[in-house]
Scaffold this active site. Sequence first.
Site, PDB file in Angstrom:
ATOM      1  N   ALA A  28       0.803  -1.224   0.000  1.00 28.67           N
ATOM      2  CA  ALA A  28       0.000   0.000   0.000  1.00 28.67           C
ATOM      3  C   ALA A  28       0.842   1.284   0.000  1.00 28.67           C
ATOM      4  O   ALA A  28       0.390   2.326  -0.486  1.00 28.67           O
ATOM      5  CB  ALA A  28      -0.930  -0.018   1.198  1.00 28.67           C
ATOM      6  N   PHE A  39      -2.692   1.064   5.153  1.00 31.69           N
ATOM      7  CA  PHE A  39      -3.355   0.546   6.346  1.00 31.69           C
ATOM      8  C   PHE A  39      -2.672   1.012   7.623  1.00 31.69           C
ATOM      9  O   PHE A  39      -3.318   1.429   8.555  1.00 31.69           O
ATOM     10  CB  PHE A  39      -3.327  -0.992   6.319  1.00 31.69           C
ATOM     11  N   ARG A  40      -1.330   0.896   7.630  1.00 34.90           N
ATOM     12  CA  ARG A  40      -0.654   0.953   8.930  1.00 34.90           C
ATOM     13  C   ARG A  40       0.165   2.202   9.193  1.00 34.90           C
ATOM     14  O   ARG A  40       0.739   2.330  10.269  1.00 34.90           O
ATOM     15  CB  ARG A  40       0.209  -0.302   9.109  1.00 34.90           C
ATOM     16  N   HIS A 125      -3.965 -10.088  -3.562  1.00 32.95           N
ATOM     17  CA  HIS A 125      -5.152  -9.807  -2.740  1.00 32.95           C
ATOM     18  C   HIS A 125      -6.339  -9.343  -3.566  1.00 32.95           C
ATOM     19  O   HIS A 125      -7.229  -8.677  -3.056  1.00 32.95           O
ATOM     20  CB  HIS A 125      -4.797  -8.778  -1.656  1.00 32.95           C
ATOM     21  N   SER A 200       5.603  -1.976   1.933  1.00 34.46           N
ATOM     22  CA  SER A 200       4.784  -2.937   2.681  1.00 34.46           C
ATOM     23  C   SER A 200       5.306  -3.049   4.103  1.00 34.46           C
ATOM     24  O   SER A 200       6.520  -3.096   4.315  1.00 34.46           O
ATOM     25  CB  SER A 200       4.825  -4.317   2.004  1.00 34.46           C
TER      26      SER A 200
END
Length: 260
Positions: A28, A39-40, A125, A200
Amino acid sequence: MDAELKTAASDLASLVRQSSRALAFTGAGLSTECGIPDFRSPGGLWTKNKPIPFEAFLSSRAARAEAWRRKFAMDESFKAAVPGRGHRALAAMVRTGRLSGIVTQNIDNLHQDSGVPDDRLVELHGNGSYATCLACARRYELSWVRARFEATDGEAPDCTDCGGPVKSATISFGQAMPEAEMRRALDWTVEADLFIAIGSSLVVYPAASLPVTAKRNGAMLVIVNREETPLDDIADRVIAADIGTLLQSVMEHLPVAGVN
Ligand code: NAD
């Protein structure tokens, strides 16, 4: 651009030039410069909404409706996104044979939009730009899902053929990995002599096992990520830099017409 980043870019370009099968593995972080949150990172999607696990999607109509509500809320930034400097650099490397392929965890279709052909890309994914029925695999466009969703005041639509649940064509937490894609990703990983993990956090499994497999099979492992990852210790190089800036600079050492 600072000297450290310039040196890292020139070093990575040399590794790419020397390798005969370089593979990029993207997450991402590659797409944050395109306006799609990861996300993180601090403030990323994870801190706002924990993902809905596959089991909950299957068993609960309310969870399905919530999944679609979130999807449409996020869709504006996905739809507006175009490939960034990182995507363009990687596409150019594929086009010129510097990279044998790209394995991505991303679902945003930006590798395809940057011109990477399907036979050089593995989407581990899935893809969030369309939907499928989980029972009969019929494909639905998001515009169809959205029209149904809005017409029913936020109900998740079912397949008009078989009544099965319609889900975005992405792999959720708890959902089985797509077999053919996983096999192809593994084959490419085992064959790689240079494995470059880009953007990532390397905590989502089984995807994050690929860098380990690459390393075990003799590849050199390079991690490009602005935050630490649990695999930094086994990497041959860790480059904590902004991805777009770094890859654009790498391309200056691997000149290809048409990339800026
Ligand atoms: P992640 O959010 O767990 O990690 C992204 C990493 O990228 C972070 O460690 C962050 O520090 C780093 N990063 C962000 N922007 C950066 C930049 N400009 N330069 C350098 N580093 C940067 O992402 P993940 O490991 O891919 O796992 C998230 C899962 O969520 C994946 O399975 C993916 O399918 C999905 N996801 C996809 C998208 C997308 O398709 N664009 C977006 C969010 C989540």
